[in-house]
Design a protein around this motif. Structure first.
Motif, PDB file in Angstrom:
ATOM      1  N   LEU A   2       0.855  -1.180  -0.013  1.00 34.79           N
ATOM      2  CA  LEU A   2      -0.083   0.069   0.187  1.00 34.79           C
ATOM      3  C   LEU A   2       0.943   1.201  -0.025  1.00 34.79           C
ATOM      4  O   LEU A   2       0.509   2.202  -0.487  1.00 34.79           O
ATOM      5  CB  LEU A   2      -0.921  -0.153   1.152  1.00 34.79           C
ATOM      6  N   ALA A   3       2.102   1.048   0.898  1.00 32.53           N
ATOM      7  CA  ALA A   3       2.798   2.333   0.591  1.00 32.53           C
ATOM      8  C   ALA A   3       3.453   2.654  -0.621  1.00 32.53           C
ATOM      9  O   ALA A   3       3.842   3.648  -1.094  1.00 32.53           O
ATOM     10  CB  ALA A   3       3.978   2.187   1.774  1.00 32.53           C
ATOM     11  N   VAL A   4       4.072   1.160  -1.330  1.00 35.23           N
ATOM     12  CA  VAL A   4       4.439   1.440  -2.462  1.00 35.23           C
ATOM     13  C   VAL A   4       3.563   2.023  -3.673  1.00 35.23           C
ATOM     14  O   VAL A   4       3.766   2.957  -4.272  1.00 35.23           O
ATOM     15  CB  VAL A   4       4.887   0.055  -2.946  1.00 35.23           C
ATOM     16  N   PHE A   5       2.192   1.803  -3.561  1.00 35.33           N
ATOM     17  CA  PHE A   5       1.305   2.331  -4.603  1.00 35.33           C
ATOM     18  C   PHE A   5       1.073   3.687  -4.237  1.00 35.33           C
ATOM     19  O   PHE A   5       0.915   4.561  -5.122  1.00 35.33           O
ATOM     20  CB  PHE A   5      -0.081   1.691  -4.583  1.00 35.33           C
ATOM     21  N   ARG A   6       0.708   3.966  -3.081  1.00 36.59           N
ATOM     22  CA  ARG A   6       0.530   5.626  -2.776  1.00 36.59           C
ATOM     23  C   ARG A   6       1.764   6.282  -2.889  1.00 36.59           C
ATOM     24  O   ARG A   6       1.671   7.440  -3.379  1.00 36.59           O
ATOM     25  CB  ARG A   6       0.236   5.571  -1.017  1.00 36.59           C
ATOM     26  N   SER A   7       2.813   6.083  -2.598  1.00 35.43           N
ATOM     27  CA  SER A   7       3.857   6.668  -2.956  1.00 35.43           C
ATOM     28  C   SER A   7       4.319   6.778  -4.431  1.00 35.43           C
ATOM     29  O   SER A   7       4.845   8.146  -5.080  1.00 35.43           O
ATOM     30  CB  SER A   7       5.493   6.015  -2.320  1.00 35.43           C
ATOM     31  N   LEU A   8       4.070   5.962  -5.120  1.00 37.48           N
ATOM     32  CA  LEU A   8       4.373   6.033  -6.748  1.00 37.48           C
ATOM     33  C   LEU A   8       3.133   6.942  -7.322  1.00 37.48           C
ATOM     34  O   LEU A   8       3.359   7.862  -8.153  1.00 37.48           O
ATOM     35  CB  LEU A   8       4.112   4.537  -7.358  1.00 37.48           C
ATOM     36  N   GLN A   9       1.873   7.043  -6.646  1.00 38.87           N
ATOM     37  CA  GLN A   9       1.119   7.743  -7.063  1.00 38.87           C
ATOM     38  C   GLN A   9       1.215   9.400  -6.756  1.00 38.87           C
ATOM     39  O   GLN A   9       1.204  10.178  -7.589  1.00 38.87           O
ATOM     40  CB  GLN A   9      -0.380   7.497  -6.669  1.00 38.87           C
TER      41      GLN A   9
END
Length: 810
Positions: free
Chosen positions: A405-412
């Protein structure tokens, strides 16, 4: 509910809602009660489409539908307001319900001022940490996230801290007596007074959990050396890699000329040659065995690089600088680029397994900002863009759901905002964080097209996904399908398709009704959106099942005459009677899927969409009914085959011939924004009998609409028969009757054409003779006759066909 104004409470109670509103912040969060309120005023709002759940995916789906209905009625809810309600932010529910109240009732909400509350005492004031947590609420089940050090968040946090300090300063000014130092008591009493002043004894104090005394522990600490600080400057990872290359060169006997510019080391006396730079600058001069040795040694040294990064994260910037020239000057297809990408991949896999949040942080802040333009505008060089995403996946591939979830949020955040952090701003103070604070909740940004494009490529790299990660992909795909950007919609549909390929078709099938509505209403949309929808439908065709015999109706529903009491009355109808209409059958997944295909795969579509659709659906041109030609015209697969052939016949002659060319082994590549599509010959993928039956259905459709098959349509049909259907031996004992039915359908038009030779040109007459000859050889002559010329065989075939329609007896 006490926090709401009285007028609003009375209005909610008058609606007789199924659920009471006790806590506005919590009860309005999932949007179900809001949808029930809207259904009281707007008849098209159906509560069957909403789910009264607490999952984030459920909330996003409900609010997406609410936003769509509100826009249709010119009630515009801002995205920030919706996100605040979803995540139960303080002060978000009241403006939202007030805006809906004003729009539905036409009245302006009169909010009465509450009575002034007593001033909060100084000891009850919120702390700075509490104020920051309230300003940045966190989603459920998220314990660790990377720090969002954007400039906007920094300024917001500084303003909160400044306000807190001003409040404390005012408290000290208004109540100075509370903060005065208290006078010391017993000032004249000696500090170590005892009954016997001269006989003070010092007893040894021991620690219960150890054998050493506290005094001895303090003495031992003074003797221990201080820990060695990490190296400063470029020394560290660059020096280590340089030594690895130097060892390889010494073993291979390779010598380089002295280069004053290629040096590593903090001070001039300690400077050493940078063999990594020398290697990359002279790699084209080195023999292959030396290059392979160096690359193998660098890749084997990856386990020793991980502790260096864990000790000092900024060393990763030096690692990136070592190979920056490769990414700036070479092509992604070059050998050096491939080897460096492999090195990054191994490095990322080793680092993320030991320190996942550190791996994400260093790559996101020390590598990606250098190539931000390639991430935002990937079409000029898609291969470089895909290479960077493969490396990003290597540094972030971990099974932990909170981390993903952190990966997706950070990439967004990195791809959807203009103030993405740079290495100098983000991580250089304290790269190793014991407890990483959480990021803000998931928000639905309007500029998510670059993020969804990256997500559509990253999902291809996944192997096994936990259920929670699948929900994350579905969440972003559902949000992206409803966005106005065509690129975002196409990328979201590709995410759906890849999830189907990974055995997640059950979750995607739940979205099929919404996709069907999108296909029926998106007329004139961008061609790649329709292409991705067709690819998704092609993958789903293998997953949907026909309705079970028990659930399928055995006959057509009938109208019944009911008596006064509601019982069926078989006698003559009474004076007082009513008619009960049959219940509408619920459409199955299969029927909805075929309706979706029909909506976006037709002769009026764009040429790229038709070409790619023909290529992806060719494997589904198969026979599914034993007596297909005489089966019901309502059969969805039969209609699909007819539509498929109608699209094929609508192509220009040159394109259609390329599809039917079995020797065309090199596929045509159609570039798109989401991916590149390969279009190849279709005759090797379809079943000849199914293709022939689809052509027969096309002939029946033309006869029904125009009365007869035109010569131009007969020419195109016979071209497909000659080039794509009757190319091999196609008749055997199991399908002879079906092929005779095919001949009966097309034979009628060929017989009419031969009766009027003046209307035929040489090309059409040659096609008719060719098709008749092939049928004659297959049906009447199982083995190819030897020592007979083509003219003799064609003459015999025409003589046999002249007895139409009694070909079976002939």
């Amino acid at each position: 509910m006490a926090a709401l104004p009285r007028e609003l409470i009375k209005w909610l109670q008058s609606l007789d809602l199924s659920l009471p509103v006790k806590n506005a912040k919590r009860d309005f969060s999932n949007g179900y009660i809001v949808a029930e309120i809207l259904s009281r005023y707007w008849s098209e709002v159906s509560l069957h489409s909403f789910d009264n759940g607490s999952a984030l995916l459920c909330k996003a789906d409900n609010w997406a539908q609410i936003e769509k209905h509100c826009k249709r009625h010119e009630c515009f809810l801002t995205r920030e307001l919706i996100d605040g309600v979803i995540h139960q932010k303080n002060g978000a529910a009241m403006p939202m319900i007030a805006m809906i109240y004003n729009h539905l009732t036409g009245r302006t909400l009169q909010v009465t001022q509450a009575a002034a509350r007593p001033e909060v005492p100084a000891y009850a004031l919120p702390t700075a940490g509490q104020l920051l947590r309230e300003a940045h609420p966190t989603p459920d089940n998220v314990e660790k996230q990377i720090t969002r050090n954007t400039e906007q968040v920094k300024q917001h946090n500084l303003a909160i801290l400044q306000q807190h300090e001003d409040a404390l300063r005012r408290v000290k000014t208004t109540n100075p007596d509370r903060f005065k130092p208290k006078p010391k008591q017993n000032v004249d009493k000696p500090k170590f007074a005892s009954k016997q002043q001269g006989k003070t004894e010092l007893h040894e104090i021991t620690v219960k959990n150890g054998s050493m005394t506290l005094r001895s522990r303090i003495a031992d600490q003074d003797l221990q050396p201080e820990p060695t600080p990490p190296p400063e400057g470029p020394d560290g990872i660059v020096v280590f890699l340089s030594e690895v290359c130097e060892q390889c060169f010494n073993n291979s006997g390779v010598l380089f000329e002295d280069d004053a510019q290629a040096m590593v080391g903090t001070n001039a006396p300690d400077a050493r040659p940078d063999y990594v730079s020398k290697y990359l600058a002279n790699i084209h001069k080195l023999p292959k065995d030396v290059k392979d040795t160096v690359w193998e040694a660098l890749q084997n040294s990856v386990p020793e690089l991980v502790p260096i990064i864990c000790t000092r994260a900024t060393e990763f910037a030096a690692f990136v600088s070592c190979f920056q020239s490769v990414f700036d000057t070479l092509l992604p297809t070059s050998e050096v680029w491939v080897q460096v990408e492999q090195l990054y991949t191994l490095f990322g896999q080793a680092l993320v397994s030991q320190a996942p949040y550190l791996s994400l942080t260093v790559f996101l802040t020390l590598f990606m900002p250098r190539y931000r333009d390639h991430f935002l505008a990937h079409r000029p060089n898609a291969e470089k863009y895909h290479s960077f995403l493969r490396m990003f996946h290597a540094f972030t591939n971990h099974d932990n759901t909170s981390f993903r979830l952190a990966v997706f949020r950070s990439l967004q955040d990195f791809l959807s905002t203009n103030d993405a952090g740079t290495p100098s701003e983000v991580m250089l103070q304290d790269p190793i964080q014991k407890s990483v604070p959480a990021v803000n909740p998931l928000r639905l940004s309007s500029n998510t097209a670059p993020f969804l494009l990256a997500l559509a490529f990253l999902v291809d790299l996944e192997t096994a996904l936990p259920e929670e990660v699948v929900d994350l992909y579905l969440y972003y795909a559902i949000v992206g399908v409803g966005m106005p950007s065509t690129v975002a919609r196409a990328a979201s549909l590709r995410v759906f398709g890849r999830l189907v390929a990974m055995d997640c078709a059950t979750q995607v099938l739940k979205q099929l009704p919404k996709l069907k509505i999108k296909a029926e209403t998106a007329h004139g949309d961008w061609w790649e959106v329709d292409v991705q929808l067709l690819i998704l439908c092609s993958d789903l065709m293998e997953q949907v099942q026909d309705p079970s015999p028990a659930s399928a109706p055995t006959s057509q529903p009938e109208w019944r005459v009911l008596g006064v009491d509601g019982a069926a009355d078989d006698s003559e109808a009474k004076v007082d009677y009513k008619v009960e209409a049959p219940e509408a059958p619920v459409p199955s997944d299969k029927s909805m899927l075929y309706d979706t295909i029909k909506s976006c795969f037709h002769p009026a579509q764009s040429v790229p969409c038709r070409k790619i659709g023909l290529s992806v659906f060719a494997r589904h041109v198969q026979v599914q009914a034993a007596d297909f030609i005489t089966s019901s015209n309502e059969d969805p697969h039969k209609q699909f085959l007819v539509n498929y052939m109608e699209v094929l016949l609508s192509l220009p002659t040159t394109l259609r011939s390329r599809f039917l060319d079995a020797e065309q082994t090199t596929p045509e590549v159609v570039p798109g924004a989401v991916c590149a599509y390969e279009v190849s010959s279709i005759i090797g993928a379809w079943q000849p009998l199914a293709a022939a039956q689809g052509l027969c259905g096309f002939i029946h459709r033309k006869r029904k609409t125009k009365g007869a098959l035109a010569m131009a349509d007969l020419r195109t049909v016979l071209e497909v028969f000659a080039l794509g259907v009757l190319t091999k031996r196609f008749v055997d004992e199991t399908n002879r009757s079906e092929w005779m039915m095919v001949l009966e359908v097309i034979g009628e038009d060929m017989h009419k054409a031969l009766q009027h030779p003046s209307l035929l040109d040489d090309a059409l007459q040659e096609l008719i003779v060719n098709v008749i000859t092939k049928f004659h050889l297959e049906v009447m002559t199982p083995e190819m006759p030897l020592h007979r010329s083509l003219e003799v065989i064609q003459t015999a075939a025409l003589e046999w066909f002249s007895k139409w329609p009694n070909l079976s007896n002939a």
